[in-house]
Scaffold this active site. Structure first.
Site, PDB file in Angstrom:
ATOM      1  N   SER A  11      -6.193  11.575 -15.920  1.00 42.27           N
ATOM      2  CA  SER A  11      -5.193  11.268 -16.942  1.00 42.27           C
ATOM      3  C   SER A  11      -5.200   9.780 -17.211  1.00 42.27           C
ATOM      4  O   SER A  11      -5.551   8.965 -16.336  1.00 42.27           O
ATOM      5  CB  SER A  11      -3.800  11.684 -16.457  1.00 42.27           C
ATOM      6  OG  SER A  11      -2.780  11.157 -17.288  1.00 42.27           O
ATOM      7  N   TYR A  30       2.373  11.624 -10.008  1.00 42.71           N
ATOM      8  CA  TYR A  30       1.368  12.229 -10.875  1.00 42.71           C
ATOM      9  C   TYR A  30       0.190  11.285 -11.085  1.00 42.71           C
ATOM     10  O   TYR A  30      -0.978  11.664 -10.928  1.00 42.71           O
ATOM     11  CB  TYR A  30       2.019  12.577 -12.216  1.00 42.71           C
ATOM     12  CG  TYR A  30       1.088  13.166 -13.244  1.00 42.71           C
ATOM     13  CD1 TYR A  30       0.710  14.500 -13.167  1.00 42.71           C
ATOM     14  CD2 TYR A  30       0.619  12.399 -14.306  1.00 42.71           C
ATOM     15  CE1 TYR A  30      -0.131  15.060 -14.124  1.00 42.71           C
ATOM     16  CE2 TYR A  30      -0.219  12.949 -15.266  1.00 42.71           C
ATOM     17  CZ  TYR A  30      -0.593  14.274 -15.173  1.00 42.71           C
ATOM     18  OH  TYR A  30      -1.425  14.824 -16.119  1.00 42.71           O
ATOM     19  N   LYS A  72      -3.937  11.648 -10.119  1.00 40.95           N
ATOM     20  CA  LYS A  72      -4.993  11.580 -11.119  1.00 40.95           C
ATOM     21  C   LYS A  72      -5.991  10.470 -10.803  1.00 40.95           C
ATOM     22  O   LYS A  72      -7.203  10.643 -10.989  1.00 40.95           O
ATOM     23  CB  LYS A  72      -4.388  11.400 -12.511  1.00 40.95           C
ATOM     24  CG  LYS A  72      -3.552  12.588 -12.971  1.00 40.95           C
ATOM     25  CD  LYS A  72      -4.358  13.884 -12.956  1.00 40.95           C
ATOM     26  CE  LYS A  72      -3.597  15.051 -13.522  1.00 40.95           C
ATOM     27  NZ  LYS A  72      -4.416  16.287 -13.593  1.00 40.95           N
TER      28      LYS A  72
END
Length: 261
Positions: free
Chosen positions: A148, A161, A165
């Site tokens: 991401s 998160y 990633k």
């Protein structure tokens, strides 16, 4: 030339997790249209059934397997089922992931475990079990992780998160050392803001990210699928341990959306 490109995945067998809708569905659909046999996975049975129906209506050859892509037994089941159904496995795309927003200072343990289990553990073990199968076949193949833009630039309330990633990009680099001798490429792609069924639940998403993105619009799922298919195609066999960011230039300037109180 166009006809050759249109079927450039003939003879390939892929697993795509989290493919009931959005980016995963688009990747699975395009692989099928271009000749691959695909096992598509999602935890939502209704989305999965709709996805399979839509792909088959376009002439694609696919099957569905509902289940949790972070569960080790289920990951092995996906690999075994793909081989039993299609005769081999040559591509794995670990698209399934979860985004749980929250302030670092009070981020709950349960949320961290969920993000780590699916984003990292699920991807790690799908790659491991796929690699074992490809090595057994002596066929070579491709593994693709879904990173991401938030693995490159900080974003409010996405510390956990973004960490997972960024970790996937390091995993891809690490696996170059272990898997290149078996002709297995391992790469990542890193989408930025993308219009999907989930993101469009926010009525302001398109306008917000059109303003923040240098290219003037957020990505659409086809933008991400185009990069994914290139990275697992015969055209990229000499590319491994690399990452492509698809974000319309956002990581170059990195403005964050205004917080909503």
């Amino acid at each position: 030339m166009q006809d050759i490109q249109a079927r450039d995945f003939n003879g390939q067998v892929a697993i795509v997790t989290g493919a009931g809708q959005g980016i995963g569905f688009e990747i699975a659909k395009e692989l099928c249209i271009r000749g691959a046999d695909v096992l598509i996975n999602d935890v939502d049975d209704t989305l999965l059934l709709n996805a399979v129906t839509a792909i088959r209506a376009l002439g694609g050859n696919c099957m569905a397997l509902n289940g949790d892509a972070s569960d080790l037994d289920f990951i092995q089941q996906m690999v075994d089922t793909a081989v039993a159904q299609f005769g081999k496995l040559t591509i794995a795309i670990a698209n399934a992931g979860i985004t749980l927003f929250g302030s670092f200072l009070d981020y709950p343990v349960e949320s961290l475990q969920k993000v780590m289990n699916l984003n990292l553990q699920g991807s790690f073990y799908l790659a491991q079990r796929t690699a074992r199968q490809i090595i057994k076949q002596q066929s070579g193949g491709s593994i693709l992780f879904m990173s991401s833009a938030t693995g490159h630039q900080a974003h409010p309330d996405l510390a956990a998160y973004g960490m997972t990633k960024a970790g996937l990009e390091m995993l891809a680099k690490s696996l170059v050392v272990e898997l290149s001798e078996f002709k297995i490429s391992v790469n990542t792609i890193a989408p930025g803001a993308t219009l999907t069924e989930r993101t469009m639940e926010d009525s302001s998403y398109n306008d917000t990210w059109s303003e923040l993105t240098p290219m003037g619009r957020p990505s659409v799922v086809a933008d991400i699928a185009n990069a994914a298919l290139f990275m697992v195609s015969p055209r990229s066999q000499q590319i491994t341990g690399q990452n492509i960011v698809i974000d319309g230039g956002w990581t170059s300037v990195s403005p964050s959306p205004k917080r909503k109180d």
